[in-house]
Scaffold this active site. Structure first.
Site, PDB file in Angstrom:
ATOM      1  N   ASN A   7       0.695  -1.245  -0.068  1.00 54.85           N
ATOM      2  CA  ASN A   7      -0.087   0.082   0.068  1.00 54.85           C
ATOM      3  C   ASN A   7       1.009   1.286   0.041  1.00 54.85           C
ATOM      4  O   ASN A   7       1.276   1.657   1.096  1.00 54.85           O
ATOM      5  CB  ASN A   7      -0.825  -0.018   1.373  1.00 54.85           C
ATOM      6  CG  ASN A   7      -1.748   1.195   1.307  1.00 54.85           C
ATOM      7  OD1 ASN A   7      -1.911   2.143   0.616  1.00 54.85           O
ATOM      8  ND2 ASN A   7      -2.653   1.248   2.267  1.00 54.85           N
ATOM      9  N   ARG A  89      -2.517  -1.699  -3.613  1.00 58.35           N
ATOM     10  CA  ARG A  89      -3.685  -1.009  -3.485  1.00 58.35           C
ATOM     11  C   ARG A  89      -3.262   0.168  -4.636  1.00 58.35           C
ATOM     12  O   ARG A  89      -2.372   0.948  -4.444  1.00 58.35           O
ATOM     13  CB  ARG A  89      -3.584  -0.212  -2.260  1.00 58.35           C
ATOM     14  CG  ARG A  89      -4.716   0.819  -2.069  1.00 58.35           C
ATOM     15  CD  ARG A  89      -4.654   1.299  -0.781  1.00 58.35           C
ATOM     16  NE  ARG A  89      -5.697   2.477  -0.448  1.00 58.35           N
ATOM     17  CZ  ARG A  89      -5.315   3.764   0.206  1.00 58.35           C
ATOM     18  NH1 ARG A  89      -4.303   4.039   0.385  1.00 58.35           N
ATOM     19  NH2 ARG A  89      -6.307   4.515   0.134  1.00 58.35           N
ATOM     20  N   HIS A 178     -12.153   4.572  -0.711  1.00 52.66           N
ATOM     21  CA  HIS A 178     -12.337   3.473   0.466  1.00 52.66           C
ATOM     22  C   HIS A 178     -13.193   2.380  -0.037  1.00 52.66           C
ATOM     23  O   HIS A 178     -13.535   1.563   0.684  1.00 52.66           O
ATOM     24  CB  HIS A 178     -13.279   4.270   1.680  1.00 52.66           C
ATOM     25  CG  HIS A 178     -12.399   5.403   2.202  1.00 52.66           C
ATOM     26  ND1 HIS A 178     -12.962   6.448   2.856  1.00 52.66           N
ATOM     27  CD2 HIS A 178     -11.032   5.416   2.781  1.00 52.66           C
ATOM     28  CE1 HIS A 178     -12.110   7.309   3.456  1.00 52.66           C
ATOM     29  NE2 HIS A 178     -10.996   6.630   3.494  1.00 52.66           N
ATOM     30  N   HIS A 206     -17.404   4.879   6.672  1.00 49.23           N
ATOM     31  CA  HIS A 206     -16.154   4.371   7.077  1.00 49.23           C
ATOM     32  C   HIS A 206     -15.501   5.915   7.812  1.00 49.23           C
ATOM     33  O   HIS A 206     -15.289   6.792   6.734  1.00 49.23           O
ATOM     34  CB  HIS A 206     -15.114   4.098   5.668  1.00 49.23           C
ATOM     35  CG  HIS A 206     -13.627   4.057   5.959  1.00 49.23           C
ATOM     36  ND1 HIS A 206     -13.175   3.018   5.800  1.00 49.23           N
ATOM     37  CD2 HIS A 206     -12.962   5.017   6.274  1.00 49.23           C
ATOM     38  CE1 HIS A 206     -11.830   3.071   6.173  1.00 49.23           C
ATOM     39  NE2 HIS A 206     -11.669   4.338   6.581  1.00 49.23           N
ATOM     40  N   GLY A 208     -12.674   7.704   9.582  1.00 47.70           N
ATOM     41  CA  GLY A 208     -11.300   7.639  10.198  1.00 47.70           C
ATOM     42  C   GLY A 208     -10.670   9.149   9.994  1.00 47.70           C
ATOM     43  O   GLY A 208     -11.415  10.071   9.823  1.00 47.70           O
ATOM     44  N   ASN A 209      -9.471   9.130   9.772  1.00 42.66           N
ATOM     45  CA  ASN A 209      -8.909  10.515   9.363  1.00 42.66           C
ATOM     46  C   ASN A 209      -9.325  10.936   8.019  1.00 42.66           C
ATOM     47  O   ASN A 209      -9.713  12.108   7.863  1.00 42.66           O
ATOM     48  CB  ASN A 209      -7.356   9.956   9.133  1.00 42.66           C
ATOM     49  CG  ASN A 209      -6.536  10.944   9.888  1.00 42.66           C
ATOM     50  OD1 ASN A 209      -6.580  12.047  10.546  1.00 42.66           O
ATOM     51  ND2 ASN A 209      -5.420  10.471  10.222  1.00 42.66           N
ATOM     52  N   ARG A 239      -9.502  17.626   6.226  1.00 45.47           N
ATOM     53  CA  ARG A 239     -10.299  18.227   5.057  1.00 45.47           C
ATOM     54  C   ARG A 239     -11.530  18.812   5.420  1.00 45.47           C
ATOM     55  O   ARG A 239     -12.336  18.008   6.217  1.00 45.47           O
ATOM     56  CB  ARG A 239     -10.420  16.997   4.083  1.00 45.47           C
ATOM     57  CG  ARG A 239      -9.173  16.290   3.386  1.00 45.47           C
ATOM     58  CD  ARG A 239      -9.590  15.348   2.436  1.00 45.47           C
ATOM     59  NE  ARG A 239      -8.301  14.336   2.264  1.00 45.47           N
ATOM     60  CZ  ARG A 239      -8.486  12.946   2.358  1.00 45.47           C
ATOM     61  NH1 ARG A 239      -9.538  12.422   2.772  1.00 45.47           N
ATOM     62  NH2 ARG A 239      -7.473  12.334   2.287  1.00 45.47           N
ATOM     63  N   ARG A 283      -9.389  11.613  19.041  1.00 47.01           N
ATOM     64  CA  ARG A 283      -9.198  11.756  20.351  1.00 47.01           C
ATOM     65  C   ARG A 283      -8.871  12.734  21.171  1.00 47.01           C
ATOM     66  O   ARG A 283      -9.385  13.314  22.196  1.00 47.01           O
ATOM     67  CB  ARG A 283      -8.043  10.631  20.544  1.00 47.01           C
ATOM     68  CG  ARG A 283      -8.852   9.141  20.669  1.00 47.01           C
ATOM     69  CD  ARG A 283      -7.692   8.148  20.481  1.00 47.01           C
ATOM     70  NE  ARG A 283      -6.681   8.213  19.428  1.00 47.01           N
ATOM     71  CZ  ARG A 283      -6.041   7.416  18.767  1.00 47.01           C
ATOM     72  NH1 ARG A 283      -5.638   6.349  19.775  1.00 47.01           N
ATOM     73  NH2 ARG A 283      -5.288   7.437  17.940  1.00 47.01           N
ATOM     74  N   GLY A 331     -15.214   5.525  13.235  1.00 46.50           N
ATOM     75  CA  GLY A 331     -16.379   4.696  13.484  1.00 46.50           C
ATOM     76  C   GLY A 331     -16.302   3.334  14.367  1.00 46.50           C
ATOM     77  O   GLY A 331     -17.200   2.841  14.916  1.00 46.50           O
ATOM     78  N   GLU A 332     -15.227   2.815  14.366  1.00 45.24           N
ATOM     79  CA  GLU A 332     -15.185   1.669  15.090  1.00 45.24           C
ATOM     80  C   GLU A 332     -14.747   2.081  16.740  1.00 45.24           C
ATOM     81  O   GLU A 332     -15.097   1.118  17.556  1.00 45.24           O
ATOM     82  CB  GLU A 332     -13.811   0.744  14.783  1.00 45.24           C
ATOM     83  CG  GLU A 332     -14.027   0.110  13.314  1.00 45.24           C
ATOM     84  CD  GLU A 332     -12.610  -0.475  12.827  1.00 45.24           C
ATOM     85  OE1 GLU A 332     -11.765  -0.939  13.694  1.00 45.24           O
ATOM     86  OE2 GLU A 332     -12.649  -0.462  11.633  1.00 45.24           O
ATOM     87  N   ASN A 333     -14.055   3.147  16.875  1.00 43.74           N
ATOM     88  CA  ASN A 333     -13.671   3.426  18.323  1.00 43.74           C
ATOM     89  C   ASN A 333     -14.422   4.336  19.166  1.00 43.74           C
ATOM     90  O   ASN A 333     -14.205   4.402  20.386  1.00 43.74           O
ATOM     91  CB  ASN A 333     -12.025   3.766  18.314  1.00 43.74           C
ATOM     92  CG  ASN A 333     -11.294   2.490  18.054  1.00 43.74           C
ATOM     93  OD1 ASN A 333     -11.178   1.301  18.514  1.00 43.74           O
ATOM     94  ND2 ASN A 333     -10.453   2.862  17.013  1.00 43.74           N
ATOM     95  N   GLU A 384      -8.803  -3.804   5.133  1.00 37.16           N
ATOM     96  CA  GLU A 384      -8.666  -3.525   3.707  1.00 37.16           C
ATOM     97  C   GLU A 384      -7.770  -4.381   3.066  1.00 37.16           C
ATOM     98  O   GLU A 384      -7.961  -4.910   2.017  1.00 37.16           O
ATOM     99  CB  GLU A 384      -8.306  -2.130   3.559  1.00 37.16           C
ATOM    100  CG  GLU A 384      -9.479  -1.077   3.472  1.00 37.16           C
ATOM    101  CD  GLU A 384      -9.149   0.306   3.893  1.00 37.16           C
ATOM    102  OE1 GLU A 384      -8.594   0.422   5.124  1.00 37.16           O
ATOM    103  OE2 GLU A 384      -9.057   1.207   2.837  1.00 37.16           O
TER     104      GLU A 384
END
Ligand code: ADP
Length: 403
Positions: A7, A89, A178, A206, A208-209, A239, A283, A331-333, A384
């Site tokens: 990647n 990727r 993504h 999705h 994340g950053n 962004r 965070r 999303g996960e955390n 991924e």
């Protein structure tokens, strides 16, 4: 079958070696700061992490990774022969690549031609593909595109209402990103729902950053929030997401900047970072907000509100949905983000089980909606690299059969 996943970004190269009989990671790491001062390579295997001297360019990075993997003392394989295939990727497959594709010279050329659309990424992918070919000429390589999952979008979803001639001439349209993550989580969702993926409707978030929301009908992407580039869509770490294009002209004229400079600003200095003034990291922003920082709270509000609006619009696009899925670092955390995004959506059939949302254990698939929620809400950790390795395995298996 062992598969090496590569990647490559503009100055980094993440890698994973997977044993695809067991779908297990054998080793992984990252070549960071390629071509910059103090480059280094991390290497994780068997519960240990080591750091090695980094690389001047992508070709050297690939060679160093391979040397680390076969190293007599710390290597995880004895020789390159134990690498059966390589999956790369690719950020931009444009209108050309509708699925993962076996790499040959023509494919590399076409990926290179798409560099205008992803100037930081596609050139790095091409360098890595050529470097791998040089070092391991007989090992099949597969390109897995971030965009291919979204090539099923209908015209009305991917077109911008610009002059049709310009769309035709310059291929200006929505491509999304993504895709590998959205595809992975909807396939996992199908398993949980005990349905064929072709029968699954979902809104996958999705976050994340970088973040994107996708509307999935019968297992296929029918709309997604990112556009021609990943700048469009929801508020992200750095962004801005959706913005009136006139803002660019305003900033150019008031800050005496070029369009390129303003686009860099919108990509790298806005979002959570720009609004909070604290950090692009969710965070850190949450910590600051909890400590009373009003701008940090506003930044989090903007992010959650923008995701909520996309969910709302995709509920309209899909005429309802089986499930909403959260994935990605936030999303996960972040239970706070999930709760904020889904608050006050009861009349649309979405009710979060707050206890489940709060007590959810990281790293596993979990249903977090209440029993009376018409629409199910899941957290599904994305993978991924595994999705890429599955595609690579499939293509290589077919290749062997055809020989
Ligand atoms: P990328 O888009 O670079 O792959 P990730 O998916 O890794 O990014 O997401 C990074 C984001 O996830 C950061 O904003 C980070 O703060 C957030 N994140 C990671 N772990 C947690 C956590 N435990 N709680 C809240 N946010 C988290």
């Amino acid at each position: 079958m062992n598969i090496l996943i590569v990647n490559a970004g503009s100055s980094s190269l993440k890698y994973q070696l997977l044993d695809m009989e067991k779908e297990k990671v054998i080793a992984k790491g990252n070549c960071e700061k390629i071509g910059l001062a103090d480059p280094f390579i991390s290497y994780k295997h068997s519960g240990k992490e080591e750091i090695f001297k980094g690389a001047k360019n992508h070709e050297e990075a690939i060679k160093k990774v391979l040397d680390i993997l076969v190293d007599k003392k710390n290597g995880v394989i004895k020789s390159f022969d134990e690498i059966n295939a390589i999956g790369h990727r690719v950020v931009m497959g444009g209108w050309i690549f509708k699925e993962s594709t076996l790499i040959d010279d023509k494919v590399i050329e076409e990926i290179d031609k798409l560099s205008e659309m992803a100037p930081l990424h596609n050139p790095a992918h091409v360098l890595c593909m050529r470097a791998c070919k040089k070092v391991m000429p007989s090992v099949p390589q597969v390109a897995v595109f971030d965009t291919s999952f979204h090539t099923t979008m209908p015209e009305k979803a991917y077109m911008y209402a610009i002059k049709y001639e310009d769309y035709e001439k310059y291929h200006i349209r929505r491509y999304g990103a993504h895709g590998t993550s959205h595809r992975y989580v909807v396939e996992e969702l199908a398993k949980v729902l005990k349905k064929d993926v072709k029968d699954v409707n979902a809104i996958t978030c999705h976050i994340g950053n970088g973040s994107s929301i996708t509307a999935i009908k019968n297992g296929k992407s029918v709309d997604t929030s990112m556009g021609l580039t990943p700048l469009q869509g929801v508020v992200m770490g750095t962004r801005s997401g959706d913005i009136d294009p006139t803002v660019v002209q305003f900033l150019c004229s008031h800050k005496k900047q070029t369009v390129d400079e303003v686009l860099t600003y919108l990509n790298k200095e806005c979002g959570l970072l720009g609004v909070s003034g604290v950090s692009s990291d969710h965070r850190e922003t949450t910590k600051a907000s909890d400590g009373g920082n009003k701008r940090a709270k506003l930044a989090l509000d903007l992010l959650a509100y923008s995701v909520k609006k996309y969910i709302g619009s995709y509920l309209a696009v899909l005429n309802g949905t089986d499930a909403i899925v959260f994935t990605g670092g936030i999303g996960e955390n972040s239970k706070e983000a999930r709760e904020q995004i889904l608050e006050n959506m009861e009349t649309l059939g979405i009710v979060l089980d707050k206890e489940k949302n709060n007590n959810f254990k990281r790293g596993q698939v979990e249903l977090i909606s209440a029993k009376n929620s018409k629409i199910k809400v899941y957290v599904i950790p994305t993978d991924e690299e595994l999705m890429m390795a599955r595609d690579t395995k499939e293509i290589v298996k077919k290749l062997k059969k055809s020989k």
